[in-house]
Write a protein that holds these residues in place. Structure first.
Motif, short mmCIF file in Angstrom:
data_model
loop_
_atom_site.label_atom_id
_atom_site.label_comp_id
_atom_site.label_asym_id
_atom_site.label_seq_id
_atom_site.Cartn_x
_atom_site.Cartn_y
_atom_site.Cartn_z
N GLN A 190 2.76 -0.08 -0.32
CA GLN A 190 2.58 0.32 -1.72
C GLN A 190 2.14 1.78 -1.81
N LEU A 191 1.25 2.19 -0.91
CA LEU A 191 0.79 3.59 -0.88
C LEU A 191 1.96 4.54 -0.66
N ARG A 195 3.78 7.30 -3.25
CA ARG A 195 3.91 8.72 -2.90
C ARG A 195 5.38 9.18 -2.84
N GLY A 196 6.30 8.28 -3.21
CA GLY A 196 7.70 8.67 -3.28
C GLY A 196 8.47 8.56 -1.98
N ALA A 197 8.02 7.71 -1.07
CA ALA A 197 8.70 7.58 0.23
C ALA A 197 10.11 7.02 0.06
N ASN A 198 11.05 7.59 0.81
CA ASN A 198 12.39 7.03 0.85
C ASN A 198 12.39 5.77 1.69
N VAL A 199 13.20 4.78 1.29
CA VAL A 199 13.31 3.53 2.04
C VAL A 199 14.58 3.58 2.87
N VAL A 223 11.15 -6.58 -4.96
CA VAL A 223 10.79 -6.72 -6.38
C VAL A 223 10.67 -5.36 -7.06
N THR A 224 10.42 -4.32 -6.29
CA THR A 224 10.37 -2.98 -6.89
C THR A 224 11.74 -2.32 -6.95
N GLY A 225 12.76 -3.04 -6.46
CA GLY A 225 14.12 -2.52 -6.51
C GLY A 225 14.39 -1.37 -5.56
N GLN A 255 17.60 -8.84 -8.19
CA GLN A 255 18.13 -7.51 -7.92
C GLN A 255 19.58 -7.51 -7.48
N LYS A 256 19.99 -8.55 -6.73
CA LYS A 256 21.31 -8.54 -6.10
C LYS A 256 22.11 -9.81 -6.39
#
Length: 381
Positions: A190-191, A195-199, A223-225, A255-256
């Motif tokens: 979540q942190l 902070r905008g981390a790419n997945v 769940v956060t898409g 989501q899918k």
């Protein structure tokens, strides 16, 4: 004291070895005076080894360091320090690790694996001291991030690193796997998301996490898409067997859902999940019932689920609507009596189906009647 007496009488002939010092440190009557006496008799510089760290209390380590003892910070040394004790300090293990790494020119006395182990085992306060002593703020590697993600104090460590580097690392397969093994992994992921981390998760990494980890951090990504993957049948089947099957499947359907294909293997996989299998089968039937092609293998898997077989069978057919079933599927329901482990549930289900366009044949009733547990139920029906 016997040891002091021997040293006084035979001191010149006694070799002060690591084993001798370890033995003295394990002795509950060992005093600071004795340790100093042993060190006085040792001609060569004394080195603090893993065995010494395991045998000593924090106070003993401080004496050794103050007397100029040298230590190479290896993985084994860090692990040993985590089990260190103290007569006075409740935080002896952390104090010991700090004392060992709080030395000049630490870069010369720490191995790469020792550096990693500090990130993996120690608190953010110890990690900060390590970075201060080595000046390694700009050399944060993927291995260090993965080690921090597996640490119970990982959130504070990552906050420290993010503050120092000014950039947020991507969430990779390895980092997510490390966080998945951490009780606080959900907060770590979540942190990074905040902070905008790419997945950057691959299907292989996804399957590995579902197979070997709890899956709670994966649920967060879904769940956060933020999970940008094509959901294959292999992923769906792995989800069906997961401890977190229900929340993960709910997220995937939200989501899918349109892109998900359900096969026989899903029902087989779900039937192996005693805690979540029945619920996840019911969920998938309710959400995608019209798209599911019912086969004999699917019926076998659903009917034999240890906790929810009867309820899931009803959902498999009634959930889709009896009029949506084709002739092939209608015939399959007539073969349901081939499942001996669920004989009693089968009888109840056959009784419920009277009045529909499914024919309950004499052969079906005779077949089920052979199972003693179902005889009484059969007579009532």
């Amino acid at each position: 004291m016997v040891v002091a007496f021997l040293l006084d009488r035979k001191g010149a002939n006694i070799n002060i070895t690591e084993e001798l010092v370890q033995a003295a440190l394990r002795n509950p009557t060992c005093s600071a005076e004795l340790i100093n006496t042993l060190l006085d008799r040792k001609k060569a510089p004394f080195r603090i080894t893993e065995g010494i760290v395991r045998a000593a209390h924090y106070e003993d380590i401080k004496i050794l360091l103050n007397r100029g003892a040298k230590v190479k910070i290896t993985k084994e040394i860090v692990i040993a320090s985590k089990g260190n004790r103290s007569w006075l300090s409740p935080d002896a293990s952390e104090d010991t690790t700090k004392a060992l790494i709080d030395q000049k020119d630490l870069n010369k006395f720490i191995t790469e694996q020792g550096f990693l182990e500090v990130f993996r085992q120690c608190s953010a306060d110890v990690v900060e001291l390590l970075l201060n002593r080595t000046g390694s703020y700009s050399q944060i590697t993927d291995d260090l991030l993965e080690a921090a993600s597996s640490n119970l104090d990982g959130c504070r460590i990552l906050q420290l690193l993010l503050k120092c580097t000014g950039s947020c690392p991507p969430i990779t397969d390895e980092l997510l796997k490390a966080a998945s093994s951490n009780f606080y992994g959900h907060a770590i992921v979540q942190l990074l998301l905040d902070r905008g981390a790419n997945v950057e998760i691959t299907e292989r990494g996804l399957l590995d996490i579902l197979t070997h980890s709890s899956g709670s951090v994966l649920t967060l990504l879904i769940v956060t898409g933020r999970l940008n993957l094509i959901i294959t049948k292999e992923v769906i089947n792995a989800v069906a067997e997961s401890f977190y099957a229900l929340p993960i499947m709910e997220g995937l359907l939200d989501q899918k859902g349109v892109d998900m294909t359900v096969t026989d293997e899903f029902f087989t996989a779900a039937s192996k999940n005693p805690s979540q299998g029945g619920k996840v089968m019911k969920l998938l039937i309710e959400r995608k019932g019209a798209d599911i092609h019912i086969t004999e293998e699917a019926i076998r898997a659903v009917a034999n689920h240890p906790a929810s077989g009867e309820a899931a069978i009803k959902h498999l057919f009634y959930g889709r609507g009896i009029n949506l079933m084709n002739d092939e599927e209608l015939k399959l329901i007539q073969k349901i009596s081939i499942f001996p482990p669920r004989a009693e549930a089968v009888i109840k289900f056959l009784h419920d189906l009277r009045g529909t366009n499914i024919v309950i044949t004499k052969e079906m009733i005779l077949h089920v009647a052979q199972f003693p547990a179902s005889g009484e139920e059969l007579r009532r029906s």
